[in-house]
Design a protein around this motif. Structure first.
Motif, PDB file in Angstrom:
ATOM      1  N   LEU A  43      -6.963 -10.191   8.407  1.00 49.55           N
ATOM      2  CA  LEU A  43      -5.837  -9.568   8.650  1.00 49.55           C
ATOM      3  C   LEU A  43      -6.197  -7.605   7.629  1.00 49.55           C
ATOM      4  O   LEU A  43      -6.511  -8.081   6.457  1.00 49.55           O
ATOM      5  CB  LEU A  43      -4.555  -9.432   7.738  1.00 49.55           C
ATOM      6  CG  LEU A  43      -4.032 -10.021   8.548  1.00 49.55           C
ATOM      7  CD1 LEU A  43      -2.453 -10.771   8.392  1.00 49.55           C
ATOM      8  CD2 LEU A  43      -3.530  -9.640   9.895  1.00 49.55           C
ATOM      9  N   THR A  44      -6.968  -6.752   7.844  1.00 45.38           N
ATOM     10  CA  THR A  44      -7.669  -5.612   7.596  1.00 45.38           C
ATOM     11  C   THR A  44      -6.172  -4.601   7.010  1.00 45.38           C
ATOM     12  O   THR A  44      -5.387  -4.790   7.899  1.00 45.38           O
ATOM     13  CB  THR A  44      -8.484  -4.666   8.229  1.00 45.38           C
ATOM     14  OG1 THR A  44      -7.842  -4.534   9.201  1.00 45.38           O
ATOM     15  CG2 THR A  44      -9.480  -5.804   8.213  1.00 45.38           C
ATOM     16  N   PRO A  45      -5.841  -3.953   6.031  1.00 44.65           N
ATOM     17  CA  PRO A  45      -4.509  -2.858   5.755  1.00 44.65           C
ATOM     18  C   PRO A  45      -4.626  -2.130   6.828  1.00 44.65           C
ATOM     19  O   PRO A  45      -3.787  -2.663   7.082  1.00 44.65           O
ATOM     20  CB  PRO A  45      -5.642  -2.394   4.528  1.00 44.65           C
ATOM     21  CG  PRO A  45      -6.596  -2.289   4.293  1.00 44.65           C
ATOM     22  CD  PRO A  45      -6.887  -3.928   5.203  1.00 44.65           C
ATOM     23  N   SER A  46      -5.196  -1.259   8.410  1.00 45.76           N
ATOM     24  CA  SER A  46      -4.977  -0.881   8.658  1.00 45.76           C
ATOM     25  C   SER A  46      -4.210  -1.960  10.008  1.00 45.76           C
ATOM     26  O   SER A  46      -3.559  -2.019  10.952  1.00 45.76           O
ATOM     27  CB  SER A  46      -5.965  -0.241   9.378  1.00 45.76           C
ATOM     28  OG  SER A  46      -7.160  -1.344  10.383  1.00 45.76           O
ATOM     29  N   ARG A  47      -4.573  -2.949  10.298  1.00 46.30           N
ATOM     30  CA  ARG A  47      -3.649  -4.088  11.074  1.00 46.30           C
ATOM     31  C   ARG A  47      -2.478  -4.572  10.178  1.00 46.30           C
ATOM     32  O   ARG A  47      -1.385  -4.870  10.777  1.00 46.30           O
ATOM     33  CB  ARG A  47      -5.198  -5.471  11.261  1.00 46.30           C
ATOM     34  CG  ARG A  47      -6.244  -5.410  12.270  1.00 46.30           C
ATOM     35  CD  ARG A  47      -6.321  -6.489  12.498  1.00 46.30           C
ATOM     36  NE  ARG A  47      -7.852  -6.400  13.469  1.00 46.30           N
ATOM     37  CZ  ARG A  47      -8.893  -7.018  13.989  1.00 46.30           C
ATOM     38  NH1 ARG A  47      -8.023  -8.800  13.581  1.00 46.30           N
ATOM     39  NH2 ARG A  47      -9.762  -6.756  14.602  1.00 46.30           N
ATOM     40  N   THR A  48      -2.695  -4.699   9.308  1.00 41.02           N
ATOM     41  CA  THR A  48      -1.170  -5.302   8.833  1.00 41.02           C
ATOM     42  C   THR A  48       0.267  -4.062   8.649  1.00 41.02           C
ATOM     43  O   THR A  48       0.663  -4.047   8.382  1.00 41.02           O
ATOM     44  CB  THR A  48      -1.766  -5.512   6.569  1.00 41.02           C
ATOM     45  OG1 THR A  48      -2.341  -6.051   6.904  1.00 41.02           O
ATOM     46  CG2 THR A  48      -0.528  -5.733   6.032  1.00 41.02           C
ATOM     47  N   TRP A  49      -0.867  -2.555   8.361  1.00 36.59           N
ATOM     48  CA  TRP A  49       0.014  -1.746   8.331  1.00 36.59           C
ATOM     49  C   TRP A  49       0.677  -1.273  10.067  1.00 36.59           C
ATOM     50  O   TRP A  49       1.292  -1.227  10.106  1.00 36.59           O
ATOM     51  CB  TRP A  49      -0.460  -0.332   8.036  1.00 36.59           C
ATOM     52  CG  TRP A  49      -0.440  -0.486   6.859  1.00 36.59           C
ATOM     53  CD1 TRP A  49      -1.302  -0.339   5.817  1.00 36.59           C
ATOM     54  CD2 TRP A  49       1.066  -0.497   6.001  1.00 36.59           C
ATOM     55  NE1 TRP A  49      -0.995  -0.171   4.187  1.00 36.59           N
ATOM     56  CE2 TRP A  49       0.645   0.107   4.434  1.00 36.59           C
ATOM     57  CE3 TRP A  49       2.080   0.341   6.333  1.00 36.59           C
ATOM     58  CZ2 TRP A  49       1.292   0.166   3.477  1.00 36.59           C
ATOM     59  CZ3 TRP A  49       3.223   0.046   5.023  1.00 36.59           C
ATOM     60  CH2 TRP A  49       2.540  -0.039   3.336  1.00 36.59           C
TER      61      TRP A  49
END
Length: 106
Positions: free
Chosen positions: A5-11
């Motif tokens: 889970l990268t920050p962009s995927r999380t957002w």
């Protein structure tokens, strides 16, 4: 290349869930009503307001009729005769229903 889970995927996931909640798709499972429900309720409200307006117009007409009947003896007598089917002593009643029924039988 498992990035997790990268920050962009999380957002993206948070935004996707927020959109689902906002639209009301998840309302069946205890979510918020959302925009779809708001449009449905707005439509229902406008229909009810129109019905209220029609009933208020009908009430105003009945109030006018009530005042007319309370103040005019002639209007009272006419309404009583019309409702009960009576005729005044100086009235003549023509019954065309029997004539039209015999024409249809011929």
């Amino acid at each position: 290349m498992n990035e997790g889970l990268t920050p962009s995927r999380t957002w993206g996931l948070v935004f996707g869930i927020w959109v689902l909640l906002l639209t009301g798709i998840l309302a069946h499972w205890g979510g918020t009503p959302g925009i779809i429900q708001a449009f449905r309720l707005a439509s229902l409200l406008s229909g009810k307001q129109q019905k209220v307006q029609e009933l208020e117009t009908q009430i105003a007409g009945l109030d006018t009729e009530s005042v007319r009947l309370e103040k005019s003896r002639i209007a009272q007598e006419r309404e009583i005769r019309r409702t009960l089917g009576y005729a005044a002593s100086d009235e003549i009643i023509f019954d065309f229903t029997a004539a039209s029924a015999s024409k249809k039988a011929d």
